[in-house]
Design an enzyme around this catalytic site. Sequence first.
Site, PDB file in Angstrom:
ATOM      1  N   LYS A 144      -5.811   2.406 -15.405  1.00 23.02           N
ATOM      2  CA  LYS A 144      -6.282   1.826 -14.090  1.00 23.02           C
ATOM      3  C   LYS A 144      -5.495   0.410 -13.507  1.00 23.02           C
ATOM      4  CE  LYS A 144     -10.924   2.458 -14.534  1.00 23.02           C
ATOM      5  NZ  LYS A 144     -12.697   1.728 -14.993  1.00 23.02           N
TER       6      LYS A 144
ATOM      7  N   GLY B 134     -11.988  -4.764 -16.976  1.00 26.49           N
ATOM      8  CA  GLY B 134     -11.650  -4.868 -16.118  1.00 26.49           C
ATOM      9  C   GLY B 134     -12.258  -6.651 -15.903  1.00 26.49           C
TER      10      GLY B 134
ATOM     11  N   ARG C  75     -22.088   2.070 -24.047  1.00 31.40           N
ATOM     12  CA  ARG C  75     -22.503   1.898 -23.263  1.00 31.40           C
ATOM     13  C   ARG C  75     -23.653   2.135 -23.325  1.00 31.40           C
ATOM     14  NH1 ARG C  75     -17.735   2.010 -18.350  1.00 31.40           N
ATOM     15  NH2 ARG C  75     -16.742  -0.014 -19.261  1.00 31.40           N
TER      16      ARG C  75
ATOM     17  N   GLY D   5     -14.688   0.840 -21.209  1.00 29.79           N
ATOM     18  CA  GLY D   5     -15.053   1.656 -21.893  1.00 29.79           C
ATOM     19  C   GLY D   5     -14.330   2.384 -22.890  1.00 29.79           C
TER      20      GLY D   5
HETATM   21  N1  LIG Z   1       0.992   6.101 -21.000  1.00 27.01           N
HETATM   22  C1  LIG Z   1      -0.417   6.189 -20.974  1.00 27.01           C
HETATM   23  N2  LIG Z   1      -0.187   7.362 -19.794  1.00 27.01           N
HETATM   24  C2  LIG Z   1      -1.325   8.282 -19.234  1.00 27.01           C
HETATM   25  N3  LIG Z   1      -2.769   7.439 -19.471  1.00 27.01           N
HETATM   26  C3  LIG Z   1      -2.766   6.808 -20.691  1.00 27.01           C
HETATM   27  C4  LIG Z   1      -1.514   6.194 -21.307  1.00 27.01           C
HETATM   28  N4  LIG Z   1      -2.036   5.134 -21.745  1.00 27.01           N
HETATM   29  C5  LIG Z   1      -2.757   4.552 -21.805  1.00 27.01           C
HETATM   30  N5  LIG Z   1      -3.834   5.317 -21.346  1.00 27.01           N
HETATM   31  C6  LIG Z   1      -5.609   6.304 -20.857  1.00 27.01           C
HETATM   32  O1  LIG Z   1      -5.674   4.700 -20.508  1.00 27.01           O
HETATM   33  C7  LIG Z   1      -7.182   4.976 -20.171  1.00 27.01           C
HETATM   34  C8  LIG Z   1      -7.575   3.829 -20.239  1.00 27.01           C
HETATM   35  O2  LIG Z   1      -7.725   3.419 -19.636  1.00 27.01           O
HETATM   36  P1  LIG Z   1      -8.935   1.833 -18.088  1.00 27.01           P
HETATM   37  O3  LIG Z   1      -9.590   2.701 -17.711  1.00 27.01           O
HETATM   38  O4  LIG Z   1      -8.139   0.820 -18.187  1.00 27.01           O
HETATM   39  O5  LIG Z   1      -9.321   1.754 -20.304  1.00 27.01           O
HETATM   40  P2  LIG Z   1     -10.634   0.769 -20.183  1.00 27.01           P
HETATM   41  O6  LIG Z   1     -11.564   1.601 -19.918  1.00 27.01           O
HETATM   42  O7  LIG Z   1     -11.198   0.381 -22.060  1.00 27.01           O
HETATM   43  O8  LIG Z   1     -11.086  -0.350 -19.167  1.00 27.01           O
HETATM   44  C9  LIG Z   1      -7.155   6.275 -21.628  1.00 27.01           C
HETATM   45  O9  LIG Z   1      -8.155   7.481 -20.976  1.00 27.01           O
HETATM   46  C10 LIG Z   1      -5.759   6.600 -21.788  1.00 27.01           C
HETATM   47  O10 LIG Z   1      -5.693   7.863 -22.048  1.00 27.01           O
HETATM   48  O1  LIG Z   2     -15.505   1.444 -16.756  1.00 31.55           O
HETATM   49  C1  LIG Z   2     -15.341   0.526 -16.136  1.00 31.55           C
HETATM   50  O2  LIG Z   2     -14.959  -0.434 -16.228  1.00 31.55           O
HETATM   51  P1  LIG Z   2     -13.106  -1.316 -17.425  1.00 31.55           P
HETATM   52  O3  LIG Z   2     -12.051   0.706 -17.339  1.00 31.55           O
HETATM   53  O4  LIG Z   2     -12.800  -1.842 -17.005  1.00 31.55           O
HETATM   54  O5  LIG Z   2     -13.629  -0.843 -18.212  1.00 31.55           O
HETATM   55  C2  LIG Z   2     -16.632   0.070 -14.889  1.00 31.55           C
HETATM   56  O6  LIG Z   2     -17.256   0.817 -14.955  1.00 31.55           O
HETATM   57  C3  LIG Z   2     -15.949   0.078 -13.422  1.00 31.55           C
HETATM   58  O7  LIG Z   2     -15.472   1.681 -13.324  1.00 31.55           O
HETATM   59  P2  LIG Z   2     -14.421   0.644 -11.887  1.00 31.55           P
HETATM   60  O8  LIG Z   2     -12.899   0.272 -12.839  1.00 31.55           O
HETATM   61  O9  LIG Z   2     -14.404   2.517 -11.496  1.00 31.55           O
HETATM   62  O10 LIG Z   2     -15.067  -0.076 -10.501  1.00 31.55           O
END
Ligand SMILES: Nc1ncnc2c1ncn2[C@@H]1O[C@H](COP(=O)(O)OP(=O)(O)O)[C@@H](O)[C@H]1O
Ligand SMILES: O=C(OP(=O)(O)O)[C@H](O)COP(=O)(O)O
Length: 398
Positions: free
Chosen positions: A199, A379, A38, A356
Amino acid sequence: MPAFRTLDDIGDIAGKRVLVRVDLNVPVKDGRVSDATRIERVAPTITELSDKGAKVILLAHFGRPKDGPDPSMSLEPIAAATEAVLDRPVHFAPDCVGDVAQGAVNAMADGDILLLENTRFHKGEEKNDPAFVEALAANGDIYVNDAFSAAHRAHASTEGLAHHMPAYAGRTMQAELEALEKGLGNPRRPVVAIVGGAKVSSKIDLLTNLVKKVDALVIGGGMANTFLAARGENVGKSLCEHDLAATAKQIMIEAATAGCAIVLPVDAVVAREFRAGAASETVGVDAVPADAMILDVGARTVEAINEWIDRAATLVWNGPLGAFEIEPFDAGTVAAAKYAAAQTREGVLVSVAGGGDTVAALHHAGVADDFTYVSTAGGAFLEWMEGKPLPGVEVLKS
Ligand SMILES: Nc1ncnc2c1ncn2[C@@H]1O[C@H](COP(=O)(O)OP(=O)(O)O)[C@@H](O)[C@H]1O
Ligand SMILES: O=C(OP(=O)(O)O)[C@H](O)COP(=O)(O)O
């Protein structure tokens, strides 16, 4: 020509104070930035503005602080990481508004770069509170939004500010929108989406629309646990949002109506501790011990996911399939990522991934460069895919 204002339209900015919203919400492990993608992606905008003589004032959030300032979510260490990427000084101010911010901005010379502290340390940020927007606006003449990955948030620094001063899309914002349109504007079918990660509450709602746009939705990671629990499985101590069971059931109904297959894990890697090398075992999803956590998908699930990748002409992926930061719970994500990368290299798959942590996971698997396109956004990317207007983009349109 893009439908929004870009840096090509910005004119003479020498000596101007440019507030630049960037996404520095980067993965951090043991106090160090574990994936700088990023930061690397926003670097061209920052250097371009600095080279044109602007005072470049960076606004960003980090994490999700609940009650005001939280030192564990300070952006100060990220200023050092940004300095390393840019190879030029990045000053830091420990507040993003008020006297502290104003003093730091007043001390800037033309071309200087200043990072202000986490905007989410103030409640007004997420509320898009007009008084907070004005406090941020007091330090700028021009606004540039280069945080595509936060553009789905209508927050003060991602949306509100654009109403107060001339507003432009940064180079990464522009590049992301152009690349997504090129790769996914009119995708070849079948389209398979993989959604995982942690998330759950902030992403589950968008699956209602996503199932109408894709032919199959593979659900993994923490997201899958909520669906498994909704189906009646006991997920033990796993990350799971039990109060979202009704939403999960509704998504399964919507998917059936739309003809979208929902693919859930059939087996899982479980452990009692969340640490590297913790004793783990693979069990069926109907046999998760009550005192264990699901931390990865099992080998049979990976096989099923790879079969869906085989059927896909286009793959859209956000969210790791497991807790990939900790071995051995990276295995499912790494195996599926390598498989999708191989299909892409063979020219039989268009693969677009974002988020991320997803980007960090693809780097960990050594295949980030093999995907057709890797977005910094998770997201925001899924909401774009849903066809939803993104507040941070809408407000930049001419
Ligand atoms: N089964 C699980 N239990 C707990 N954490 C998990 C599990 N599967 C994935 N994760 C966690 O999800 C996190 C990423 O989620 P998210 O923020 O939604 O993804 P991104 O940043 O790619 O949008 C990682 O830190 C990973 O460790
Ligand atoms: O990491 C982010 O989004 P992502 O986990 O969906 O890639 C952005 O920085 C948005 O963060 P937020 O989902 O806490 O608003």
